[in-house]
Design a protein around this motif. Structure first.
Motif, PDB file in Angstrom:
ATOM      1  N   PHE A   1       0.755  -1.444   0.127  1.00  9.69           N
ATOM      2  CA  PHE A   1       0.057   0.010  -0.237  1.00  9.69           C
ATOM      3  C   PHE A   1       0.638   1.291   0.135  1.00  9.69           C
ATOM      4  N   GLY A   2       2.631   0.730   0.289  1.00  8.22           N
ATOM      5  CA  GLY A   2       2.672   2.015   0.459  1.00  8.22           C
ATOM      6  C   GLY A   2       3.163   2.374  -1.475  1.00  8.22           C
ATOM      7  N   ALA A   3       3.866   3.824  -1.399  1.00 12.61           N
ATOM      8  CA  ALA A   3       4.548   4.442  -2.728  1.00 12.61           C
ATOM      9  C   ALA A   3       5.420   4.997  -2.365  1.00 12.61           C
ATOM     10  N   PHE A   4       6.485   4.892  -3.686  1.00 13.98           N
ATOM     11  CA  PHE A   4       8.118   5.397  -3.447  1.00 13.98           C
ATOM     12  C   PHE A   4       7.502   7.000  -4.115  1.00 13.98           C
ATOM     13  N   GLY A   5       8.119   8.319  -3.411  1.00 13.25           N
ATOM     14  CA  GLY A   5       8.014   9.353  -3.740  1.00 13.25           C
ATOM     15  C   GLY A   5       6.862  10.303  -3.543  1.00 13.25           C
ATOM     16  N   ASP A   6       5.781   9.606  -3.266  1.00 11.73           N
ATOM     17  CA  ASP A   6       4.770  10.186  -2.706  1.00 11.73           C
ATOM     18  C   ASP A   6       4.723  11.735  -1.781  1.00 11.73           C
ATOM     19  N   THR A   7       5.560  11.291  -0.723  1.00 14.00           N
ATOM     20  CA  THR A   7       5.439  11.736   0.617  1.00 14.00           C
ATOM     21  C   THR A   7       7.179  11.839   0.837  1.00 14.00           C
ATOM     22  N   GLY A   8       8.232  12.608   1.383  1.00 20.23           N
ATOM     23  CA  GLY A   8       9.234  12.103   2.287  1.00 20.23           C
ATOM     24  C   GLY A   8       8.467  10.955   3.409  1.00 20.23           C
ATOM     25  N   THR A   9       8.252  10.969   3.886  1.00 21.38           N
ATOM     26  CA  THR A   9       7.280   9.727   4.267  1.00 21.38           C
ATOM     27  C   THR A   9       7.153   8.425   4.031  1.00 21.38           C
ATOM     28  N   ASP A  10       6.083   8.683   2.611  1.00 19.10           N
ATOM     29  CA  ASP A  10       5.699   6.918   2.922  1.00 19.10           C
ATOM     30  C   ASP A  10       7.008   6.447   1.717  1.00 19.10           C
ATOM     31  N   THR A  11       8.560   7.420   1.113  1.00 16.87           N
ATOM     32  CA  THR A  11       9.241   6.846   0.459  1.00 16.87           C
ATOM     33  C   THR A  11      10.385   6.305   1.937  1.00 16.87           C
ATOM     34  N   VAL A  12      10.537   7.080   2.447  1.00 17.02           N
ATOM     35  CA  VAL A  12      11.328   6.241   3.947  1.00 17.02           C
ATOM     36  C   VAL A  12      10.350   5.211   4.328  1.00 17.02           C
ATOM     37  N   LEU A  13       9.347   5.357   4.581  1.00 17.40           N
ATOM     38  CA  LEU A  13       8.277   3.694   4.937  1.00 17.40           C
ATOM     39  C   LEU A  13       8.746   2.486   4.142  1.00 17.40           C
ATOM     40  N   ALA A  14       8.761   3.191   2.737  1.00 16.96           N
ATOM     41  CA  ALA A  14       8.605   2.130   1.535  1.00 16.96           C
ATOM     42  C   ALA A  14      10.188   1.657   1.501  1.00 16.96           C
TER      43      ALA A  14
END
Length: 212
Positions: free
Chosen positions: A108-121
């Motif tokens: 469900f995560g995605a690279f590049g959507d937000t900084g947090t999403d990228t780190v989580l991914a």
């Protein structure tokens, strides 16, 4: 754990393998078009909506089913298992637990959507890689432990999936690699589920020395 609970976990294990295979079906097989641009709002029920919304949920449920199936196997045989089966089983459960945690992050995560999403991914990728390594090593020893019991088929299946999975990925076309990888896992889950359902009593004590 009662025999009824063991049988239920056997069903869950088999269903987990089946759902994992379903989630890995190539999108083109159920009509997902090859698009040059990103479609932000695919129609409800459309193949693209199924691919983006339904299949990630199916994959999460599949991995969770595998985790519960392995937990059922470990719980059923704990009293009669030697040190090798117990510790390798615990470590395998830790590795599969890591994949159970990271699968929703990656699904469900995605690279590049937000900084947090990228780190989580990225955290999901790293944790997932470590979990795969831990699970792979543990399954080899767990398989060895079960090979030395009165029902060695479980051992061959647990250890064999570690060998067969990369082989089928290597020979399969790139577009089918994920689906091909899911098939030996689904087969192993079916064997484990069948054993848990039809033989919910603890596996008879191993053959060999006390370090089994």
């Amino acid at each position: 754990m009662t025999e009824r609970h063991t049988q239920l976990l056997g069903i869950v294990a088999a269903m987990g393998g089946f759902l994992l295979a379903v989630s890995a079906i190539p999108p083109g097989w159920y009509g997902v078009p090859a698009l040059d641009s990103y479609v932000f709002d695919p129609g409800l029920g459309s193949p693209l909506w199924i691919h983006r919304t339904v299949m990630p949920v199916v994959s999460v449920l599949g991995v969770l089913g595998l985790f519960l199936g392995l937990l059922g196997l470990l719980r059923r045989d704990w009293a009669s298992a030697g040190r090798l089966r117990r510790w390798s089983g615990v470590i395998a459960l830790v590795g599969l637990g890591g994949l159970t945690v990271t699968t929703p992050i990656l699904a469900f995560g995605a690279f590049g959507d937000t900084g947090t999403d990228t780190v989580l991914a990225l955290v999901g990728v790293v944790l997932g890689g470590i979990s795969v390594l831990v699970l792979t090593i543990a399954l080899v020893f767990l398989g060895l432990g079960y090979v030395r019991t009165t029902r060695p088929l479980l051992g061959y299946v647990l250890g064999g999936v570690v060998v067969v999975l990369p082989l089928v990925v290597y020979v399969a076309p790139d577009t089918m690699a994920t689906f091909a990888a899911s098939l030996p896992v689904a087969l192993a889950a079916a064997v484990i589920g069948h054993d848990l359902y039809h033989r919910p009593e603890p596996l008879p004590r191993y053959i060999g020395t006390d370090v089994e």
